[in-house]
Scaffold this motif. Structure first.
Motif, mmCIF file in Angstrom:
data_model
loop_
_atom_site.group_PDB
_atom_site.id
_atom_site.type_symbol
_atom_site.label_atom_id
_atom_site.label_comp_id
_atom_site.label_asym_id
_atom_site.label_seq_id
_atom_site.Cartn_x
_atom_site.Cartn_y
_atom_site.Cartn_z
ATOM 1 N N ALA A 56 3.155 5.908 10.177
ATOM 2 C CA ALA A 56 3.548 6.265 8.815
ATOM 3 C C ALA A 56 2.502 7.171 8.172
ATOM 4 N N ALA A 57 1.230 6.862 8.400
ATOM 5 C CA ALA A 57 0.161 7.696 7.838
ATOM 6 C C ALA A 57 0.201 9.099 8.423
ATOM 7 N N TRP A 58 0.476 9.201 9.720
ATOM 8 C CA TRP A 58 0.548 10.519 10.367
ATOM 9 C C TRP A 58 1.732 11.310 9.824
ATOM 10 N N VAL A 59 2.850 10.647 9.646
ATOM 11 C CA VAL A 59 4.050 11.303 9.111
ATOM 12 C C VAL A 59 3.770 11.858 7.721
ATOM 13 N N ARG A 60 3.096 11.072 6.894
ATOM 14 C CA ARG A 60 2.779 11.548 5.542
ATOM 15 C C ARG A 60 1.781 12.702 5.588
ATOM 16 N N GLU A 61 0.722 12.544 6.363
ATOM 17 C CA GLU A 61 -0.336 13.556 6.414
ATOM 18 C C GLU A 61 0.189 14.901 6.908
ATOM 19 N N HIS A 62 1.102 14.869 7.871
ATOM 20 C CA HIS A 62 1.600 16.111 8.470
ATOM 21 C C HIS A 62 2.947 16.530 7.897
#
Length: 247
Positions: A56-62
């Motif tokens: 989820a953090a990767w999806v938000r960051e990218h």
């Protein structure tokens, strides 16, 4: 351009990246379990996310707009992590799952709910063709008396069956090749996961022709509430519709 994250490592994942390339920004994520994977077009990342929260953090960051889970049908953990990440971020998620195999006339298939059940099912056989990959060989490590022929892309690591030969091969496989393996190694039972698709299906025909049983490990279900597509074409159309991209 909309950003599509494809959880890949499968033929379908590579094909989907190729179809979508140029229409959207594609990032394919590979688990990194194969030493020399076939890389798709577009951006590629390798390795885990650190669970659903990490994804989820990767999806938000990218700034990912759409996620397609095109992992192997038995990659259950990452599929549930993807469902959790989608729920946490509100990003649409599609599971791309090729249909499983179906037994036909003359097939002797014996279903198993897990690799552990498959190990129990081969008790009493002498020559086992184990085509479930190098992951999960520990389930067969205690099986005594049988000789295993293990096929994998990369060399397996212990624990594994005490009596074992290894074929380092990558599909697709041919019917003539599977016939030759079964005959040369005097195989009397085949073990497979219900992966579906044509690339590894010839072993099923070869087993039927040889009159030997196949122990088939049932695939886990798609996480509840996740929409699914059976083909690359269906998945591409879904992505284009959800991302607002013209065909």
């Amino acid at each position: 351009m909309p950003h599509v994250l494809i959880l890949g490592g499968t033929t379908e994942g590579r094909e989907l990246a190729g179809v979508l390339g140029g229409r959207v920004r594609v990032t394919s994520s590979l688990a990194g379990r194969v030493a020399a994977p076939r890389l798709p077009v577009g951006e590629v990342r390798v390795g885990g996310f650190g669970g659903a929260e990490g994804m989820a953090a990767w999806v938000r960051e990218h700034e990912v707009d759409v996620v397609v889970d095109a992992t192997h049908p038995f990659a259950e953990r990452i599929s549930f992590n993807a469902a959790g990440a989608a729920a946490a971020t509100g990003v649409p998620l599609l599971a791309l799952r090729r249909p499983g195999w179906a037994a036909g006339a003359g097939d002797d298939w014996r279903e198993a709910g897990s690799l552990a059940e498959a190990a129990e099912a081969v008790a009493g056989f002498e020559r086992v063709f184990l085509t479930t990959g190098r992951q999960g060989l520990a389930a067969f490590a205690h099986v005594g008396g049988a000789h295993f022929l293990v096929r994998a892309v990369d060399a397996p690591e212990p624990p594994f069956p005490p009596r074992m030969d290894v074929l380092l091969e990558r599909g697709p496989f041919t019917l003539d090749g599977e016939r030759e393996i079964i005959a040369r190694h005097r195989i009397d039972v085949v073990v497979t996961k219900d992966s579906g698709g044509a690339a590894t299906a010839p072993k099923l025909t070869a087993a039927r022709e040889a009159g030997i049983p196949v122990v088939v490990v049932r695939r886990p279900p798609v996480p509840e509430g996740v929409e699914a597509a059976a083909t690359v074409e269906e998945a591409a159309a879904w992505v284009q519709r959800v991302a607002g991209v013209s065909g």
